[in-house]
Scaffold this active site. Structure first.
Site, PDB file in Angstrom:
ATOM      1  N   ARG A 112       0.908  -1.169   0.068  1.00  0.00           N
ATOM      2  CA  ARG A 112      -0.074  -0.143  -0.071  1.00  0.00           C
ATOM      3  C   ARG A 112       0.958   1.326  -0.098  1.00  0.00           C
ATOM      4  O   ARG A 112       0.785   2.019   0.891  1.00  0.00           O
ATOM      5  CB  ARG A 112      -1.027   0.084   1.252  1.00  0.00           C
ATOM      6  CG  ARG A 112      -1.633  -1.342   1.452  1.00  0.00           C
ATOM      7  CD  ARG A 112      -3.261  -1.170   1.258  1.00  0.00           C
ATOM      8  NE  ARG A 112      -3.771  -2.191   0.932  1.00  0.00           N
ATOM      9  CZ  ARG A 112      -4.080  -3.179   1.811  1.00  0.00           C
ATOM     10  NH1 ARG A 112      -3.999  -2.864   3.025  1.00  0.00           N
ATOM     11  NH2 ARG A 112      -4.471  -4.338   1.826  1.00  0.00           N
ATOM     12  N   ARG A 132      -4.299   5.746   1.848  1.00  0.00           N
ATOM     13  CA  ARG A 132      -4.954   6.571   2.845  1.00  0.00           C
ATOM     14  C   ARG A 132      -3.858   7.311   3.588  1.00  0.00           C
ATOM     15  O   ARG A 132      -4.485   8.327   4.115  1.00  0.00           O
ATOM     16  CB  ARG A 132      -6.136   5.722   3.630  1.00  0.00           C
ATOM     17  CG  ARG A 132      -7.213   5.468   3.000  1.00  0.00           C
ATOM     18  CD  ARG A 132      -7.920   4.290   3.352  1.00  0.00           C
ATOM     19  NE  ARG A 132      -7.184   3.271   3.771  1.00  0.00           N
ATOM     20  CZ  ARG A 132      -7.627   1.959   4.497  1.00  0.00           C
ATOM     21  NH1 ARG A 132      -8.885   1.947   4.850  1.00  0.00           N
ATOM     22  NH2 ARG A 132      -6.799   0.837   4.661  1.00  0.00           N
ATOM     23  N   ARG A 140     -10.438   9.907  -3.163  1.00  0.00           N
ATOM     24  CA  ARG A 140     -11.326   8.944  -2.461  1.00  0.00           C
ATOM     25  C   ARG A 140     -12.621   9.441  -2.020  1.00  0.00           C
ATOM     26  O   ARG A 140     -13.649   8.934  -1.930  1.00  0.00           O
ATOM     27  CB  ARG A 140     -10.844   8.283  -1.364  1.00  0.00           C
ATOM     28  CG  ARG A 140      -9.922   7.094  -1.927  1.00  0.00           C
ATOM     29  CD  ARG A 140     -10.608   5.790  -2.452  1.00  0.00           C
ATOM     30  NE  ARG A 140     -10.994   4.886  -1.205  1.00  0.00           N
ATOM     31  CZ  ARG A 140     -12.094   4.572  -0.925  1.00  0.00           C
ATOM     32  NH1 ARG A 140     -13.149   5.119  -1.689  1.00  0.00           N
ATOM     33  NH2 ARG A 140     -12.415   3.871   0.068  1.00  0.00           N
ATOM     34  N   ASP A 159      -6.197  -4.137  -7.088  1.00  0.00           N
ATOM     35  CA  ASP A 159      -6.349  -4.928  -5.778  1.00  0.00           C
ATOM     36  C   ASP A 159      -6.537  -6.086  -6.206  1.00  0.00           C
ATOM     37  O   ASP A 159      -6.703  -6.503  -7.109  1.00  0.00           O
ATOM     38  CB  ASP A 159      -7.772  -4.372  -5.063  1.00  0.00           C
ATOM     39  CG  ASP A 159      -7.668  -5.128  -3.763  1.00  0.00           C
ATOM     40  OD1 ASP A 159      -7.166  -4.171  -2.750  1.00  0.00           O
ATOM     41  OD2 ASP A 159      -8.181  -6.120  -3.678  1.00  0.00           O
ATOM     42  N   TYR A 201     -10.730 -15.281   0.565  1.00  0.00           N
ATOM     43  CA  TYR A 201     -11.952 -14.105   0.467  1.00  0.00           C
ATOM     44  C   TYR A 201     -13.301 -14.780  -0.173  1.00  0.00           C
ATOM     45  O   TYR A 201     -14.413 -14.488   0.150  1.00  0.00           O
ATOM     46  CB  TYR A 201     -11.366 -12.948  -0.408  1.00  0.00           C
ATOM     47  CG  TYR A 201     -10.400 -12.319   0.311  1.00  0.00           C
ATOM     48  CD1 TYR A 201     -10.956 -11.482   1.382  1.00  0.00           C
ATOM     49  CD2 TYR A 201      -9.224 -12.272   0.418  1.00  0.00           C
ATOM     50  CE1 TYR A 201     -10.196 -10.557   2.088  1.00  0.00           C
ATOM     51  CE2 TYR A 201      -8.206 -11.502   0.956  1.00  0.00           C
ATOM     52  CZ  TYR A 201      -8.861 -10.558   2.132  1.00  0.00           C
ATOM     53  OH  TYR A 201      -8.120  -9.860   2.672  1.00  0.00           O
TER      54      TYR A 201
HETATM   55  O1  CP3 Z   1       0.494  -0.963  -2.688  1.00  0.00           O
HETATM   56  C1  CP3 Z   1      -0.068  -0.360  -3.437  1.00  0.00           C
HETATM   57  O2  CP3 Z   1       0.015   0.848  -3.361  1.00  0.00           O
HETATM   58  C2  CP3 Z   1      -0.733  -0.998  -4.600  1.00  0.00           C
HETATM   59  C3  CP3 Z   1      -2.314  -1.205  -4.311  1.00  0.00           C
HETATM   60  C4  CP3 Z   1      -2.734  -2.308  -3.434  1.00  0.00           C
HETATM   61  C5  CP3 Z   1      -3.986  -2.396  -2.948  1.00  0.00           C
HETATM   62  N1  CP3 Z   1      -4.440  -3.588  -2.522  1.00  0.00           N
HETATM   63  C6  CP3 Z   1      -5.073  -1.037  -3.132  1.00  0.00           C
HETATM   64  C7  CP3 Z   1      -6.050  -0.865  -1.784  1.00  0.00           C
HETATM   65  C8  CP3 Z   1      -2.179  -3.588  -3.221  1.00  0.00           C
HETATM   66  C9  CP3 Z   1      -0.664  -4.130  -3.780  1.00  0.00           C
HETATM   67  C10 CP3 Z   1      -3.223  -4.309  -2.694  1.00  0.00           C
HETATM   68  C11 CP3 Z   1      -3.122  -5.630  -2.304  1.00  0.00           C
HETATM   69  C12 CP3 Z   1      -4.202  -6.276  -1.460  1.00  0.00           C
HETATM   70  N2  CP3 Z   1      -5.595  -6.181  -1.234  1.00  0.00           N
HETATM   71  C13 CP3 Z   1      -3.757  -7.559  -0.572  1.00  0.00           C
HETATM   72  C14 CP3 Z   1      -2.550  -8.133  -0.301  1.00  0.00           C
HETATM   73  C15 CP3 Z   1      -1.603  -7.391   0.388  1.00  0.00           C
HETATM   74  C16 CP3 Z   1      -1.677  -7.156   1.934  1.00  0.00           C
HETATM   75  O3  CP3 Z   1      -1.961  -6.268   2.451  1.00  0.00           O
HETATM   76  O4  CP3 Z   1      -1.538  -8.395   2.395  1.00  0.00           O
HETATM   77  C17 CP3 Z   1      -5.014  -7.776   0.183  1.00  0.00           C
HETATM   78  C18 CP3 Z   1      -5.158  -8.894   1.216  1.00  0.00           C
HETATM   79  C19 CP3 Z   1      -6.026  -6.965  -0.346  1.00  0.00           C
HETATM   80  C20 CP3 Z   1      -7.373  -7.102   0.026  1.00  0.00           C
HETATM   81  C21 CP3 Z   1      -7.909  -5.979   0.288  1.00  0.00           C
HETATM   82  N3  CP3 Z   1      -8.224  -4.801  -0.106  1.00  0.00           N
HETATM   83  C22 CP3 Z   1      -8.395  -5.571   1.937  1.00  0.00           C
HETATM   84  C23 CP3 Z   1      -8.177  -6.552   2.747  1.00  0.00           C
HETATM   85  C24 CP3 Z   1      -8.574  -4.313   1.858  1.00  0.00           C
HETATM   86  C25 CP3 Z   1      -8.964  -3.409   3.083  1.00  0.00           C
HETATM   87  C26 CP3 Z   1      -7.935  -2.909   3.761  1.00  0.00           C
HETATM   88  C27 CP3 Z   1      -8.345  -1.703   4.786  1.00  0.00           C
HETATM   89  O5  CP3 Z   1      -7.234  -1.442   5.577  1.00  0.00           O
HETATM   90  O6  CP3 Z   1      -9.548  -1.250   4.885  1.00  0.00           O
HETATM   91  C28 CP3 Z   1      -8.314  -3.556   0.707  1.00  0.00           C
HETATM   92  C29 CP3 Z   1      -8.719  -2.254   0.437  1.00  0.00           C
HETATM   93  C30 CP3 Z   1      -7.328  -1.625  -0.298  1.00  0.00           C
HETATM   94  N4  CP3 Z   1      -6.806  -1.864  -1.468  1.00  0.00           N
HETATM   95  C31 CP3 Z   1      -6.895  -0.129  -0.059  1.00  0.00           C
HETATM   96  C32 CP3 Z   1      -6.088   0.094  -0.858  1.00  0.00           C
HETATM   97  C33 CP3 Z   1      -5.153   1.178  -1.018  1.00  0.00           C
HETATM   98  C34 CP3 Z   1      -7.384   0.626   1.050  1.00  0.00           C
HETATM   99  C35 CP3 Z   1      -7.771   2.128   0.955  1.00  0.00           C
HETATM  100  C36 CP3 Z   1      -9.054   2.411   0.323  1.00  0.00           C
HETATM  101  O7  CP3 Z   1      -9.960   1.859   0.829  1.00  0.00           O
HETATM  102  O8  CP3 Z   1      -9.109   3.369  -0.152  1.00  0.00           O
END
Ligand code: CP3
Length: 318
Positions: free
Chosen positions: A2, A6, A15, A50, A125
């Site tokens: 990430r 955020r 967002r 994602d 998931y």
């Molecule tokens: O790193 C980056 O800048 C690239 C973008 C990226 C996102 N998701 C955007 C995102 C990457 C590499 C991911 C991978 C991802 N997504 C994983 C594997 C990495 C890890 O963390 O283990 C997983 C398990 C997911 C599934 C996912 N997406 C979850 C569980 C969530 C909620 C997390 C939270 O903290 O609320 C997301 C949402 C998500 N994907 C965000 C971002 C930047 C949160 C920001 C938002 O909601 O705008």
């Protein structure tokens, strides 16, 4: 980890008017968001997308619910649902991701990392319907209905394999495979229920010649298994000392990691001390990608991110 997200005001601003999925589906905006954190001086960009994006065209729709993370609308509970999942063609079903990669390649001066979720993490998931504390439903299917599990993992693996190859063809310079939740498995169960699928994907993607980073969390007991499954670089979470991890993985592979992202929440000096701990553990060996051991938290002060990037560049300059 990430890199974009955020913790950055510029991202939060975007967002305010768009959902996460809208950003991912609009290549111009996904490109802008990918570029945002590069002002801190990172050595690579990670595609803004994602891991769940392929699930929708496969037939499993989902949303990101406010404050809850992902919600799968109809979690997988039956063999019939598994058999209905489609093996997609990424060019047709995920064209926006590939367009974002192409746009980014025109803009970027640093390498671009593409990525996908690994089949176990995606299956978790699909079956749990969202985040889970113990993966009980996933394991019930895995242990209790091994044929259904094999069918689900085979379908997911083929999607992930095609998706990663398409990202490389579109211009990704490296690939990261996130098996984020695989650390919840015992090594024997990893070997039986996960290894064959990840191995098949990584063996194929590595023929493209791009480096592949194979990452998971809580993987202290699985590092050798993950290495054997494949990856040019093994990602190490923040609970596993990096020097021990690298010794076990073997110095013929690279390692990525592994600063605790929460150390960025303290003072600048604490953050730098934790970054230095990872650098010390890597011992100045070639093949270490400095990174966090898992995702950056939204509360992170951007000044600490900046300070850590500067410190790592100074301390590791050759
Ligand atoms: O790193 C980056 O800048 C690239 C973008 C990226 C996102 N998701 C955007 C995102 C990457 C590499 C991911 C991978 C991802 N997504 C994983 C594997 C990495 C890890 O963390 O283990 C997983 C398990 C997911 C599934 C996912 N997406 C979850 C569980 C969530 C909620 C997390 C939270 O903290 O609320 C997301 C949402 C998500 N994907 C965000 C971002 C930047 C949160 C920001 C938002 O909601 O705008």
């Amino acid at each position: 980890m990430r890199q974009a997200g955020r913790y950055m005001a510029e991202y939060r601003k975007i967002r305010e008017t768009r959902t996460l999925i809208e950003i991912c589906k609009t290549p111009e905006i996904a490109t802008e968001v990918t570029l945002q954190p590069l002002k801190f001086g990172f050595d690579a960009a990670i595609l803004f997308a994602d891991i769940l994006l392929p699930l929708e065209p496969m037939g499993a729709s989902f949303e990101f619910a406010k404050g809850e993370g992902p919600v799968i609308h109809e979690p997988v509970v039956s063999r019939a649902q598994i058999d209905r999942l489609r093996v997609i063609d990424p060019e047709e079903s995920l064209p926006y991701v590939l367009s974002t990669i192409k746009l980014l390649k025109r803009e970027l001066e640093v390498p671009l990392i593409g990525f996908a979720g690994a089949p176990f993490t995606l299956a978790s998931y699909l079956i749990e319907g969202g985040k889970s504390a113990n993966f009980a439903k996933t394991k019930r299917l895995m242990f209790g209905a091994p044929d259904a599990w094999a069918a689900l993992m085979t379908t997911l693996s083929e999607v992930v394999r095609r998706y990663l190859r398409a990202q490389v063809a579109a211009g990704a310079d490296a690939i990261q495979v996130f098996d984020s939740w695989v650390g919840d498995l015992a090594p024997a169960d990893y070997a039986e229920f996960v290894h064959p699928y990840v191995h098949r994907i990584l063996a194929d993607v590595q023929t493209t010649g791009v480096p592949v980073i194979h990452f998971g969390v809580g993987t202290s007991t699985l590092l050798e298994s993950m290495r054997d499954a494949g990856g040019t670089v093994i990602g190490v979470d923040f609970c596993t000392p990096l020097d021990e991890a690298w010794k076990r993985i073997g110095y013929d592979r690279g390692v990525q990691g592994n600063m605790d992202p929460c150390a960025l929440l303290a003072t600048r000096d604490v953050a730098i001390r934790h970054a230095q701990r990872a650098l010390d553990a890597a011992g100045n060996r070639p093949g270490h990608i400095f990174n966090l051991g898992h995702g950056i938290t939204p509360e992170t002060p951007v000044d600490n991110v900046k300070a850590v990037v500067e410190h790592v560049h100074q301390a590791s300059a050759r």
